[in-house]
Motif scaffolding. Structure first.
Motif, PDB file in Angstrom:
ATOM      1  N   GLU A   1       0.637  -1.032   0.071  1.00  0.00           N
ATOM      2  CA  GLU A   1       0.029  -0.072  -0.117  1.00  0.00           C
ATOM      3  C   GLU A   1       0.821   1.258   0.099  1.00  0.00           C
ATOM      4  N   ILE A   2       2.175   1.138   0.484  1.00  0.00           N
ATOM      5  CA  ILE A   2       3.054   2.268   0.590  1.00  0.00           C
ATOM      6  C   ILE A   2       3.154   2.991  -0.763  1.00  0.00           C
ATOM      7  N   SER A   3       3.784   1.962  -1.624  1.00  0.00           N
ATOM      8  CA  SER A   3       4.021   2.480  -3.224  1.00  0.00           C
ATOM      9  C   SER A   3       2.927   2.527  -3.617  1.00  0.00           C
ATOM     10  N   ILE A   4       1.789   1.958  -3.595  1.00  0.00           N
ATOM     11  CA  ILE A   4       0.506   1.939  -4.449  1.00  0.00           C
ATOM     12  C   ILE A   4      -0.029   3.377  -4.077  1.00  0.00           C
ATOM     13  N   LYS A   5      -0.052   3.878  -2.809  1.00  0.00           N
ATOM     14  CA  LYS A   5      -0.569   5.123  -2.512  1.00  0.00           C
ATOM     15  C   LYS A   5       0.301   6.184  -3.187  1.00  0.00           C
ATOM     16  N   PHE A   6       1.483   5.894  -2.958  1.00  0.00           N
ATOM     17  CA  PHE A   6       2.483   7.022  -3.997  1.00  0.00           C
ATOM     18  C   PHE A   6       2.410   6.755  -5.170  1.00  0.00           C
ATOM     19  N   PHE A   7       1.986   5.839  -5.976  1.00  0.00           N
ATOM     20  CA  PHE A   7       1.911   5.955  -7.570  1.00  0.00           C
ATOM     21  C   PHE A   7       0.538   6.554  -7.857  1.00  0.00           C
ATOM     22  N   ILE A   8      -0.412   6.333  -6.847  1.00  0.00           N
ATOM     23  CA  ILE A   8      -1.982   6.951  -7.232  1.00  0.00           C
ATOM     24  C   ILE A   8      -1.759   8.596  -7.068  1.00  0.00           C
ATOM     25  N   GLN A   9      -1.156   8.821  -5.654  1.00  0.00           N
ATOM     26  CA  GLN A   9      -1.371  10.276  -5.491  1.00  0.00           C
ATOM     27  C   GLN A   9      -0.171  11.062  -6.015  1.00  0.00           C
ATOM     28  N   GLU A  10       0.905  10.620  -6.227  1.00  0.00           N
ATOM     29  CA  GLU A  10       1.971  11.484  -6.648  1.00  0.00           C
ATOM     30  C   GLU A  10       1.896  11.207  -8.319  1.00  0.00           C
ATOM     31  N   LYS A  11       1.746  10.243  -8.852  1.00  0.00           N
ATOM     32  CA  LYS A  11       2.006   9.918 -10.355  1.00  0.00           C
ATOM     33  C   LYS A  11       0.761   9.902 -11.019  1.00  0.00           C
TER      34      LYS A  11
END
Ligand code: PHE
Length: 458
Positions: A335-345
């Motif tokens: 979830e750490i990287s998934i949330k990053f990819f969603i919100q930042e990318k």
């Protein structure tokens, strides 16, 4: 910066919250409790001299772990953002958010080697079910595990199957998939651990095992033991990489942060101790070496089950629950990287989950092969599996934790801290001064000292 006003965000990026307070706790505890407690803690304690390690571990959980959990909770709920976005929102125009990359790197490294071990649990669940784990001596159990691990294909296949399951749940989103699973499974695992614990206490050499675990031999205390114990404390609490931060971004305003941190820390430590009490009496009774390393639990547990009536059924159930406990942890680290990819990318949840899965598939495969064909490929004397484990747990997580403590202690707005701790004035916060003292001074200085000590500077 990503807007945090829900109405401006596309559906995949809107702020989601856990449905219930219990759900929030169960999910956080579900992240913390996993292979770290049942597989990693016993082998780390076993290779680092038992009691001395245990003492440092518990000390680090209390003085470093719990304060940093609260710090991550405050950043997560206070911003509702991913690890990268949270730093950027709280300290705009600074470079703090680059720390987000450390967290994402650590989460992907951990996901890679963790999925391999989770794959082992599935294999052992299967083997127990078909009655293939029926041996007499410790050597036979050792040889059996060795043969499986070095066989390349089966470990690879289970790693992939595990990652596929992780993917399927993640794609369904946070509250539907993760929360529901955690609520049901964690209590069952806990009960089962207590049953096995009672059984281990009746074994012949139980007292030797307990002495090994609970009687610190201070001559064993070294910088290596302290670094290992600190790494284990961070690993076990899913700390220092923004995992607790990411989950706290799904907390609602009712969740009490300090209470939740203590509960998470307390339950997590209890499970690790239970695992130790299950494993070490058996290690001594069955004449095994406590310092066997990452394979320890997979060699010891089957011999315990073998000595029980209906052993195969207990064994199947236990490995099944261990597999599920791993799943609740891999869901959280993904979830750490998934949330990053969603919100930042700006990716969709589906795209972000695919990318996370693809990275884990490649590196997870390399880790799985570390016990087979890639076993002789080493970097700094470590296989890829061991390197990922060592670098993430002993370096990246404590480093991340230290920076989070410094950030919250020295940079984050005091008003926001007070609001987060008191749920915007809904209740009184007792001990805020002491907590902030731990976050500002004790945690960063403590972590720095262990680091300096481990590289020989002090
Ligand atoms: N805390 C988990 C365990 O003990 C592992 C984990 C580490 C999970 C980092 C998320 C992030 O098994």
């Amino acid at each position: 910066m990503t807007p945090n006003n829900p109405s401006q965000l596309p559906q995949d990026q809107q702020r989601i919250q856990f449905n219930t307070r219990l759900g929030a706790i169960a999910t956080t505890v579900g992240s913390a409790i996993g292979l770290g407690n049942i597989w990693r803690f016993p082998y780390e304690a076993g290779t680092h001299g038992g009691g001395a390690f245990m003492l440092c571990y518990i000390g680090f959980i209390i003085i470093l772990g719990i304060p940093v959990v609260v710090a991550e909770f405050m950043m997560g709920r206070g911003t509702g953002l991913n690890v990268f976005g949270a730093f950027r929102k709280l300290a705009p125009g600074t470079s703090w958010h680059y720390l987000g990359y450390v967290g994402i790197l650590a989460s992907l490294m951990i996901l890679s080697f963790y999925s391999v071990v989770a794959g082992w649990t599935v294999e052992y669940c299967w083997q127990s079910a078909i009655g293939a784990l029926d041996f007499e001596t410790a050597d036979e159990y050792h040889a059996h595990f060795d043969e499986f691990c070095s066989g390349n294909w089966r470990p690879l296949l289970w790693t992939w199957i595990f990652l596929a399951l992780n993917f399927v749940i993640l794609i369904r989103g946070v509250s539907k998939g993760i929360e529901k699973m955690s609520n049901i499974l964690m209590p069952i695992l806990f009960l089962l651990l207590i049953v096995f614990c009672i059984n281990s206490l009746t074994l012949d050499k139980a007292s030797e095992g307990l002495k090994f675990l609970f009687h610190p031999d201070f001559s064993q205390l070294s910088s290596k033991v302290m670094l290992g114990a600190m790494g284990q404390a961070f690993f076990s609490l899913s700390l220092g990489l923004g995992c607790m931060m990411t989950y706290a971004s799904y907390f609602n305003d009712e969740t009490r942060l300090v209470k939740s941190a203590f509960l998470t820390g307390g339950l997590d430590t209890m499970v690790a101790i239970l695992a130790g009490v299950i494993i070490f009496p058996a290690v001594f009774t069955f004449g095994m070496s406590p310092a066997a390393g990452p394979t320890l639990v997979f060699e010891v547990l089957p011999s315990i089950f073998h000595s029980l009536p209906f052993g195969a059924a207990w064994s199947t159930l236990f490995f099944f629950l261990l597999f599920l406990a791993s799943l609740t942890s891999t869901l959280s680290m993904s979830e750490i990287s998934i949330k990053f990819f969603i919100q930042e990318k700006g990716m969709t949840r589906r795209g972000a989950t695919c990318l996370n899965g693809a990275i884990a598939l490649v590196f997870g495969s390399l880790c799985a092969l570390s016990f087979g064909d890639l076993g002789s490929f080493t970097i700094c004397g470590m296989t890829i599996f061991n390197l990922f484990d060592y670098v993430s747990s002993n370096i990246l997580l404590p480093f991340g934790g230290m920076m989070i403590a410094i950030f919250v202690g020295w940079k984050m707005d005091r008003g926001l801290i007070r609001n987060e701790l008191s749920n915007y004035g809904q209740h009184q916060v007792r001990g805020m001064g002491f907590l902030m003292f731990c976050i500002r001074f004790i945690a960063p200085v403590g972590i720095l000292l262990v680091f300096l000590n481990s590289i020989g500077i002090i």
